[in-house]
Motif scaffolding. Structure first.
Motif, PDB file in Angstrom:
ATOM      1  N   ALA A 185      10.086  31.294 -27.731  1.00  0.00           N
ATOM      2  CA  ALA A 185      10.276  32.716 -28.422  1.00  0.00           C
ATOM      3  C   ALA A 185      10.256  33.603 -27.394  1.00  0.00           C
ATOM      4  O   ALA A 185      10.381  33.538 -26.345  1.00  0.00           O
ATOM      5  CB  ALA A 185       8.804  32.651 -28.998  1.00  0.00           C
ATOM      6  N   TRP A 190       7.862  38.193 -31.359  1.00  0.00           N
ATOM      7  CA  TRP A 190       6.706  37.384 -31.703  1.00  0.00           C
ATOM      8  C   TRP A 190       5.568  38.487 -32.213  1.00  0.00           C
ATOM      9  O   TRP A 190       4.834  38.076 -33.088  1.00  0.00           O
ATOM     10  CB  TRP A 190       5.913  36.717 -30.405  1.00  0.00           C
ATOM     11  CG  TRP A 190       4.807  36.145 -30.462  1.00  0.00           C
ATOM     12  CD1 TRP A 190       3.447  36.448 -30.867  1.00  0.00           C
ATOM     13  CD2 TRP A 190       4.455  34.510 -30.449  1.00  0.00           C
ATOM     14  NE1 TRP A 190       2.509  35.481 -30.930  1.00  0.00           N
ATOM     15  CE2 TRP A 190       3.197  34.203 -30.573  1.00  0.00           C
ATOM     16  CE3 TRP A 190       5.577  33.450 -29.938  1.00  0.00           C
ATOM     17  CZ2 TRP A 190       2.798  32.956 -30.406  1.00  0.00           C
ATOM     18  CZ3 TRP A 190       4.760  32.204 -29.709  1.00  0.00           C
ATOM     19  CH2 TRP A 190       3.499  32.049 -30.159  1.00  0.00           C
ATOM     20  N   ARG A 268       1.471  30.304 -35.235  1.00  0.00           N
ATOM     21  CA  ARG A 268       1.049  31.508 -34.712  1.00  0.00           C
ATOM     22  C   ARG A 268       0.376  32.187 -35.648  1.00  0.00           C
ATOM     23  O   ARG A 268       0.309  31.781 -36.947  1.00  0.00           O
ATOM     24  CB  ARG A 268       2.346  32.171 -34.398  1.00  0.00           C
ATOM     25  CG  ARG A 268       3.143  31.795 -33.061  1.00  0.00           C
ATOM     26  CD  ARG A 268       4.237  32.734 -33.012  1.00  0.00           C
ATOM     27  NE  ARG A 268       5.363  32.241 -33.320  1.00  0.00           N
ATOM     28  CZ  ARG A 268       6.851  32.964 -33.631  1.00  0.00           C
ATOM     29  NH1 ARG A 268       6.561  34.284 -32.968  1.00  0.00           N
ATOM     30  NH2 ARG A 268       7.572  32.403 -34.098  1.00  0.00           N
TER      31      ARG A 268
END
Length: 268
Positions: A185, A190, A268
């Motif tokens: 990532a 993110w 996440r």
């Protein structure tokens, strides 16, 4: 506070910075010292290093250690700094991943912090699009280089390690996709945003305009940090800095904050 495995959450900052080699290096060093003393990144990855800029970083960050090695690339291509009161080192190396410059490598160091996962901290400067070989054959080498970097980092990092790879990728698309496809990532995405421009700094600190305007003065985001494993971005910034009208480099540094999570999240 610790998690069930006894790990202590740790937040730290990391900066990646292309230091523009020898170009007007003496004129730019006061600005580099000023920026680093102001921002004090806990980790620093550099590209286009020069012995003068290396010594300037050492003086600006006296609480940091870096790699000391006889291989010339650690002085002329890249090096890695870390705050000695936060991390200790557990090995370093320089892997040939096909970058088309003398002594250019994937430079890495393994960092330890009690109670936290081990961190493989690495950097590389992918080949510039104006390299004579690329002009001659009209083919980008950066996808193959990024794939070689992914493979090398997979060999270096264990399944429980964190990886932070910092790079001037000299491209805007396919090398980034290579890292994404490999499970990496990047902090801006993110955090639900996009990276600002990182190159070039304007006005350019050059007496003459660039010879390749499509390469040099097209605004672009080419400086990136990629992460994998137990590491979570908390903030991401492209730093604007001038001292007396002079920027430290023709690139802008990318400064991000990370945390080792108290628990290993699958989502996440």
């Amino acid at each position: 506070m610790t998690d069930g495995a006894g790990r202590t959450p740790l937040t730290f900052t990391a900066m990646t910075y292309n230091l523009w080699g020898r170009w007007r290096v003496a004129d730019r060093m006061p600005a580099l010292r000023g920026m680093l003393r102001l921002r004090q990144p806990d980790l620093l990855a550099t590209q286009e290093l020069h012995p003068v800029s290396r010594d300037t970083v050492d003086a600006a960050l006296p609480g940091h250690d870096r790699v000391h090695d006889d291989f010339p690339g650690w002085a002329t291509r890249s090096n890695l700094w870390w705050r000695r009161d936060l991390f200790s080192t557990n090995g370093h190396g320089a892997e040939d991943v096909g970058i088309r410059s003398e002594h250019a490598r994937l430079f890495w160091v393994r960092l330890r912090r009690p109670g936290a996962p081990e961190l493989v901290f690495a950097t590389a400067h992918l080949t510039w699009p104006g390299h004579p070989d690329e002009i001659a054959d009209d083919r980008s080498p950066r996808v193959a280089q990024s794939r070689a970097i992914v493979a090398a980092l997979a060999d270096l990092a264990g399944p429980d390690d964190a990886v932070l790879f910092c790079s001037d990728v000299n491209d805007y698309a396919r090398p980034l996709w290579t890292f994404q496809d490999a499970g990496y990532a990047e902090p801006f995405g993110w955090l639900g945003t996009v990276s600002p421009v990182t190159h070039p700094v304007y006005p350019l600190a050059l007496a003459q305009p660039p010879r390749q305007p499509g390469v040099q003065i097209t605004q672009k985001a080419i400086d990136w940090q990629f992460l994998r494993g137990p590491l979570r971005p908390r903030s991401a910034e492209v730093v604007e800095y001038f001292a007396d009208g002079v920027a430290p480099s023709d690139h802008k540094p990318v400064l991000c904050t990370y945390g080792f999570p108290a628990e290993r999240e699958d989502e996440r």
